[in-house]
Design a protein around this motif. Structure first.
Motif, PDB file in Angstrom:
ATOM      1  N   ASP A 111       0.874  -1.182   0.000  1.00 34.93           N
ATOM      2  CA  ASP A 111       0.000   0.000   0.000  1.00 34.93           C
ATOM      3  C   ASP A 111       0.909   1.229   0.000  1.00 34.93           C
ATOM      4  O   ASP A 111       1.902   1.260   0.744  1.00 34.93           O
ATOM      5  CB  ASP A 111      -0.844  -0.066   1.288  1.00 34.93           C
ATOM      6  N   HIS A 174      -0.945   1.510   9.285  1.00 37.33           N
ATOM      7  CA  HIS A 174      -1.429   0.191   9.704  1.00 37.33           C
ATOM      8  C   HIS A 174      -0.418  -0.894   9.374  1.00 37.33           C
ATOM      9  O   HIS A 174       0.409  -0.724   8.470  1.00 37.33           O
ATOM     10  CB  HIS A 174      -2.750  -0.103   8.976  1.00 37.33           C
ATOM     11  N   HIS A 181      -5.224  -4.169   5.682  1.00 36.76           N
ATOM     12  CA  HIS A 181      -5.155  -3.482   6.980  1.00 36.76           C
ATOM     13  C   HIS A 181      -5.038  -4.513   8.093  1.00 36.76           C
ATOM     14  O   HIS A 181      -5.957  -5.278   8.315  1.00 36.76           O
ATOM     15  CB  HIS A 181      -6.392  -2.602   7.210  1.00 36.76           C
ATOM     16  N   ALA A 205       2.475   0.077   7.005  1.00 33.80           N
ATOM     17  CA  ALA A 205       2.315   1.213   6.092  1.00 33.80           C
ATOM     18  C   ALA A 205       2.310   2.470   6.958  1.00 33.80           C
ATOM     19  O   ALA A 205       1.471   2.609   7.849  1.00 33.80           O
ATOM     20  CB  ALA A 205       1.022   1.086   5.318  1.00 33.80           C
ATOM     21  N   GLU A 207       1.821   6.474   6.933  1.00 32.06           N
ATOM     22  CA  GLU A 207       1.138   7.368   5.990  1.00 32.06           C
ATOM     23  C   GLU A 207       0.676   8.676   6.624  1.00 32.06           C
ATOM     24  O   GLU A 207      -0.476   8.825   6.981  1.00 32.06           O
ATOM     25  CB  GLU A 207      -0.024   6.653   5.301  1.00 32.06           C
ATOM     26  N   GLU A 237       2.674   7.826   1.537  1.00 37.86           N
ATOM     27  CA  GLU A 237       2.661   6.534   2.242  1.00 37.86           C
ATOM     28  C   GLU A 237       3.653   5.571   1.603  1.00 37.86           C
ATOM     29  O   GLU A 237       3.763   5.516   0.380  1.00 37.86           O
ATOM     30  CB  GLU A 237       1.247   5.926   2.151  1.00 37.86           C
TER      31      GLU A 237
HETATM   32 MG    MG Z   1      -2.659   2.662   3.821  1.00 43.46          MG
END
Ligand code: MG
Length: 255
Positions: A111, A174, A181, A205, A207, A237
């Motif tokens: 992500d 996350h 997630h 991740a 962000e 991110e």
């Molecule tokens: Mg994310």
């Protein structure tokens, strides 16, 4: 529940991350005044699938949303912070575009997000973009084995405040792996030396989402979130892995 990843799992997340990064580069090059967001979504889906990945956000049902997400990209413009839907809107000179998406490869997700100026933007908008990118860099630098999760949030928050901007409340980074997630929640605010100890195998991740004005957000009818006062926001991110040999960014190009 936090799932630490094996080196083999991290390699798969990195493969997903590289498909993501290569796609993002091409989409960001295409994001020019006059281009429809829906077009970017179509191109991205094709690029991801051609590379052997799957768009991880497509049909994803995020917590707090009223329906599954039907696009491959999130494209959030100006005051919209995250979860903007790529529809009929055509980018305009002076907009700032947040591009956020996930890629799944062999059962593992990555992500990442970038914020791009469209055409020429105001000096304030450019400063917001530069600050948010640097806040992410500082968050990543703080993400070292042996340190704590609060060190990441502290690095992001303290730098953001020093530039006169606000961390958006209620949106976080996350853990990531088999699920897009996972635990832990990675806050963009924090106290040094507090929280979860960072250890090899942790993949997260990070962000930062930052605003010029309000730190509060409001949910729009399409499930996207915008700043409560309509002020500009930016978002960067990366998915990173904490390993025995250091911290590795999994969603940027190998140079
Ligand atoms: Mg994310």
């Amino acid at each position: 529940m936090i799932y630490l990843k094996t080196p083999e799992e991290i390699i798969k997340i990195k493969k997903a991350g590289q498909i993501l990064a290569v796609t993002a580069k091409q989409i960001l090059d295409l994001a020019q005044p006059g281009v429809k967001l829906k077009y970017l979504d179509t191109v991205a889906k094709n690029l991801i699938e051609k590379a052997g990945g799957e768009p991880a956000f497509l049909n994803y049902f995020p917590y707090g949303a009223s329906k599954p997400y039907l696009c491959s990209l999130c494209t959030s413009v100006n005051d919209v912070v995250v979860h903007g839907t790529p529809g009929e809107y055509k980018l305009k000179n002076g907009d700032i575009l947040k591009l956020d998406f996930g890629v799944r490869y062999d059962g593992y997700n990555a992500d990442a997000a970038w914020t791009a100026p469209i055409g020429s933007v105001s000096p304030e908008a450019q400063k917001l973009i530069d600050t948010t990118r640097e806040a992410l860099n500082r968050g990543i630098k703080a993400a070292e084995a042996g340190r704590k999760l609060g060190d990441i949030g502290y690095a992001i928050e303290s730098y953001t405040k020093s530039q006169g901007f606000k961390v958006i409340e209620g949106l976080t980074g996350h853990g990531i792996g088999k699920e897009i997630h996972e635990d832990p929640v990675v806050m963009n605010e924090g106290k040094r030396g507090t929280g979860l100890k960072l250890e090899p195998g942790l993949v997260i991740a990070i962000e930062p989402m930052i605003s010029i004005g309000a730190s509060r957000i409001t949910q729009l009818p399409d499930d996207s979130y915008a700043t409560a006062d309509g002020s500009l926001s930016a978002h960067f991110e990366h998915t990173i892995a904490i390993t025995e040999s250091g911290t590795e960014i999994l969603t940027e190009f190998d140079s």
